[in-house]
Design an enzyme around this catalytic site. Structure first.
Site, PDB file in Angstrom:
ATOM      1  CG  ASP A   1       0.015  -8.768   6.209  1.00  0.00           C
ATOM      2  OD1 ASP A   1      -1.044  -8.242   5.841  1.00  0.00           O
ATOM      3  OD2 ASP A   1       1.078  -8.655   5.555  1.00  0.00           O
TER       4      ASP A   1
ATOM      5  CB  CYS B   1      -0.901   0.016   1.234  1.00  0.00           C
ATOM      6  SG  CYS B   1      -1.728  -1.551   1.558  1.00  0.00           S
TER       7      CYS B   1
ATOM      8  CB  VAL C   1      22.538  -4.751 -21.293  1.00  0.00           C
ATOM      9  CG1 VAL C   1      21.330  -4.254 -20.547  1.00  0.00           C
ATOM     10  CG2 VAL C   1      22.280  -6.120 -21.899  1.00  0.00           C
TER      11      VAL C   1
END
Length: 627
Positions: free
Chosen positions: A96, A2, A293
Site C-alpha cells: 500500500d 512502522c 476490574v
C-alpha cells in the site's frame, strides 16, 4: 505498520547528530533505513505486513527518483485505489506504500481524502522541495512534531524527537489537562513546543522556504444535524453490511491476523463477522484473565470470552492479567510518551506480546464501538440531565449537594456524585463535566502558578465546527471521537501494541462506517436506557442475548486499591517534599491534602493522584535525561 522519523530544514546534520531511528526500532523490527539530502532527512523502521519482500521497504522512491515517501499504517482500500485511479501505473510491489506514493504523485494532496485506513506519512518532492506530513482521519496512528526556526521535525513517537531540543520546557496547562482528564486533548503534550498533529490534518510546506508552511484540516466527522429516515430493519441491514465491509477490508494482510476477544459486545461482534466471512478458517483470539476490574465496580469479562469462543468455534488464547504495578509503572509511561493515567495499556502490552510470540503481527479490536454508537455511562446520562434542565436552578443545586454526600468509596456513591456533578450548569457544561476527574478549585490549587485557562477550552472550540447538530448525544459522540478516543484510547492502543511489534486495527473507525453513523437518528443509537441500540440489534443476528445485554465491563485495574494500599512507596518517592519542591510546579501541601482526602474518602481522586505520579515518571525519564 512502522515507525517514521523525519526532518525538513536548513540544518540536517544538527538533527541527525541528536536523534536516532533506534528510538523507534520496536515499531519496525523487520527493516530500517533512512535517506537524506541538504534540506531533508526521512527514516523508517518497518513492520512488514503487506508485500513482505524488499520491494515494500522504505524510504520508498518513485521510479524516476523524484519523489520519496515514509509511511506508517495500512491503506485498506489501496487495491481499489490502484484499479480506479492508477490503472496504467507499473507497480513493482503489492504494498500500500507504493499505492500511496503514486497516488500522491498523480493526484497531489487531494488523494488523501480517498484513503480508507490508518496512517501517518511524509511525502517529499526532491526537485521542488515541497513536502506533506499527514495523519489519518481519526488519529489512529500517532504523529508528533516540533517547529523551530526554519525547520520542522516529526515522528511516530515523541521520545524519538525530544532529544532534538536542548532544554525541555514543561507545559503547565497540558499538565492541568492530564490531571483533570487523565490525558491531554488536541495538540497538547507535556512539552510546550512539541505538538501532536490533529487527526484529519496535514502539514504542507517547502524545505527551503519553511516560513510558508501551513496546517490544513482535510476531514471533519460529518455531524450535520440531518438524519436519514429509514425503518429500524433497514438501519440494521445497512449497519450490518457496513460492518461486514469494514472487517473484510481490515483483514487484508500477508501475515497472520488475530483478534482481541474481551467477551464484550464490540470485540465479540467483530469476531463473529470475521467467522461469517471466513467460516472455514482458524481464527486466533486473545483474551485477558483478570478478576481485578471487579474491585472498580465492573464485572469480569473472562467467562463471557470463553463462552463466545465456544459459541463461534474460534481458538481462544488466554493471557494472565496480573499486574505488578510497581514494576510496570515507569515502563508504561515510557511507552506512552505522555503521562496518561490508566492501567489498560499494561493489558494491551501483555496481550500483544502473547500474540507476537504466537507469530501474529496483526490484531483486530473493538476500540471505538462505544465512541461511534454510544456505549458509555455518560451517554446514558444525557436523557436524565436533559430532563433535569427543566428543574429550577435552586433545586438542582440542592440535588447536587445531596449527591455529594454519598460515600465515594463505593462505586454507587461515585456514580451518583458524577451524575449530578455539574447539574447546576448549562447542559453543555454538565456534559463536559463527565470528562472530569477532579473539581476545578482543587485542580488549580495544586499548582504554584495558578493557571485559570479553561480546561474545557478545546472541547468548546471544536464543537463550533458542527453548528447545525442539535442532538446532545451526537455532540457528546463528536467530543468522544475528537478527544477521549484519539488522545487516550488510540494513543495507548498504538504505543503498547507497537512496543511488541504488533499492529492493531480498529474496524469501528472505518471511514465509510463512521460517515454512515452520523446519518443514523440519535434515537437508534440510544433508545431509552439502551446504549448502542442499533449495534445490539445487529449483534442479535450473531451472538447470544446474555452477551449483548449484559452490564458494561472495564479494561483496567484496581487503581483506587493500588493508590490507597499498594503504591505508598512510589507515592512517598515521586510526590515527596524534596521532589515536588525541586520541580517547582506543584504545591506540596495541596498535593498532600489531596492524598489525605482520598484516603479518608472525602474525595475520589485516586486517578488524579495516578496522573501526578505519571507526570513525575515522565519528568524523570525524559526531562531529566534530556536536560
Amino acid at each position: 505498520m512502522c515507525g517514521i522519523l523525519g526532518y525538513f530544514g536548513s540544518n540536517v546534520q544538527n538533527f541527525t547528530s541528536k536523534v536516532s531511528l533506534d528510538a523507534i526500532a520496536h515499531r519496525g523490527p523487520d527493516f530500517a533505513n533512512a535517506t537524506q539530502g541538504n534540506t531533508y532527512f526521512l527514516g523508517q523502521t518497518r513492520l512488514s505486513i503487506l508485500d513482505l519482500s524488499e520491494n515494500g521497504n522504505q524510504p520508498m522512491f518513485s521510479s524516476d527518483n523524484k519523489y520519496v515517501i515514509i509511511f506508517n499504517g495500512e491503506i485498506y482500500n489501496h487495491l481499489e485505489l490502484r484499479s480506479e485511479y492508477l490503472p496504467n501505473q507499473n507497480f513493482k510491489s503489492t504494498s500500500d506504500t507504493e499505492t500511496l506514493l503514486y497516488g500522491l504523485i498523480h493526484y497531489g494532496i487531494e488523494f488523501i481524502s480517498k484513503l480508507n485506513g490508518i496512517f501517518a506519512f511524509s511525502f517529499y518532492n526532491i526537485e521542488t522541495k515541497d513536502f506533506i506530513i499527514a495523519r489519518d482521519h481519526f488519529g489512529i496512528k500517532p504523529l508528533y512534531y516540533y517547529i523551530g526556526i526554519n525547520e520542522i521535525c516529526f515522528s511516530s513517537e515523541l521520545k524519538a524527537i525530544l532529544p532534538f531540543k536542548k532544554e525541555l520546557e514543561v507545559d503547565n496547562f497540558a499538565l492541568k489537562n492530564y490531571i483533570n482528564f487523565l490525558w491531554a486533548p488536541g495538540e497538547l503534550t507535556p512539552e510546550k513546543e512539541f505538538k501532536k498533529l490533529h487527526q484529519g490534518c496535514y502539514i504542507k510546506g517547502n524545505s527551503e522556504e519553511m516560513g510558508k508552511g501551513e496546517i490544513v484540516k482535510y476531514y471533519h466527522v460529518p455531524f450535520t444535524g440531518k438524519y436519514l429516515q429509514k425503518t429500524e430493519k433497514q438501519w440494521i441491514d445497512e449497519l450490518e453490511n457496513k460492518l461486514i465491509e469494514s472487517v473484510q477490508r481490515q483483514m487484508l494482510s500477508d501475515v497472520p491476523v488475530g483478534f482481541f476477544l474481551s467477551g464484550g459486545l464490540d470485540s465479540s461482534l467483530l469476531v463473529a463477522i470475521a467467522k461469517k466471512i471466513h467460516p472455514n478458517s482458524t481464527i486466533e483470539c486473545f483474551t485477558l484473565k483478570t478478576e481485578e476490574v471487579e474491585k472498580e465496580g465492573f464485572a469480569s469479562d473472562f467467562e463471557y470470552a470463553k463462552s463466545i469462543a465456544k459459541h463461534l468455534d474460534v481458538n481462544l488464547n488466554i493471557v494472565e492479567g496480573k499486574i505488578d504495578i510497581l514494576k510496570d509503572f515507569d515502563k508504561i509511561v515510557f511507552h506512552l510518551d505522555e503521562p496518561q493515567a490508566d492501567p489498560a495499556p499494561i493489558h494491551v502490552l501483555n496481550i500483544c506480546k502473547a500474540a507476537r510470540e504466537k507469530g501474529i503481527k496483526v490484531l483486530i479490536g473493538g476500540t471505538a464501538g462505544d465512541d461511534v454508537f454510544s456505549g458509555y455511562r455518560r451517554h446514558v446520562a444525557i436523557p436524565i440531565i436533559q430532563k433535569m434542565q427543566l428543574i429550577p436552578l435552586f433545586l438542582r443545586k440542592v440535588i447536587k449537594k445531596v449527591a455529594s454526600l454519598f460515600n465515594r468509596k463505593s462505586s454507587f456513591g461515585r456514580r451518583i456524585n458524577k451524575l449530578f456533578y455539574n447539574i447546576d450548569q448549562p447542559i453543555n457544561d454538565t456534559m463536559l463535566g463527565y470528562f472530569d476527574w477532579i473539581d476545578n478549585e482543587t485542580l488549580e490549587n495544586l499548582f504554584i502558578d495558578k493557571n485559570t485557562k479553561d480546561k474545557h477550552l478545546y472541547f468548546k472550540e471544536i464543537i463550533k465546527s458542527i453548528p447545525n447538530e442539535k442532538s446532545n448525544l451526537n455532540k457528546m459522540l463528536f467530543w468522544e471521537l475528537n478527544t477521549f478516543l484519539v488522545s487516550h484510547n488510540l494513543n495507548y492502543t498504538d504505543k503498547l501494541s507497537m512496543a511488541t511489534g504488533v499492529e492493531v486495527r480498529v474496524p469501528y473507525l472505518d471511514v465509510e462506517l463512521v460517515n454512515f453513523s452520523t446519518n443514523i437518528p440519535p434515537e437508534f443509537k440510544l433508545k431509552g436506557k439502551e446504549a448502542k441500540y442499533l449495534l445490539k440489534k445487529v449483534a442479535e443476528r450473531y451472538l447470544p442475548h446474555d452477551v449483548i445485554y449484559r452490564p458494561k465491563t472495564g479494561f483496567g485495574g484496581p487503581v483506587r486499591e493500588w493508590i490507597l494500599n499498594d503504591m505508598d512507596a512510589i507515592i512517598n518517592d515521586y510526590l515527596s517534599k524534596e521532589t515536588i519542591t525541586k520541580r517547582g510546579i506543584f504545591n506540596y501541601e495541596k498535593v498532600q491534602q489531596l492524598i489525605a482526602d482520598n484516603k479518608k474518602g472525602t474525595k475520589d481522586v485516586s486517578y488524579p493522584i495516578w496522573s501526578l505520579l505519571a507526570i513525575e515518571s515522565w519528568m524523570r525519564q525524559f526531562v531529566d535525561k534530556n536536560n
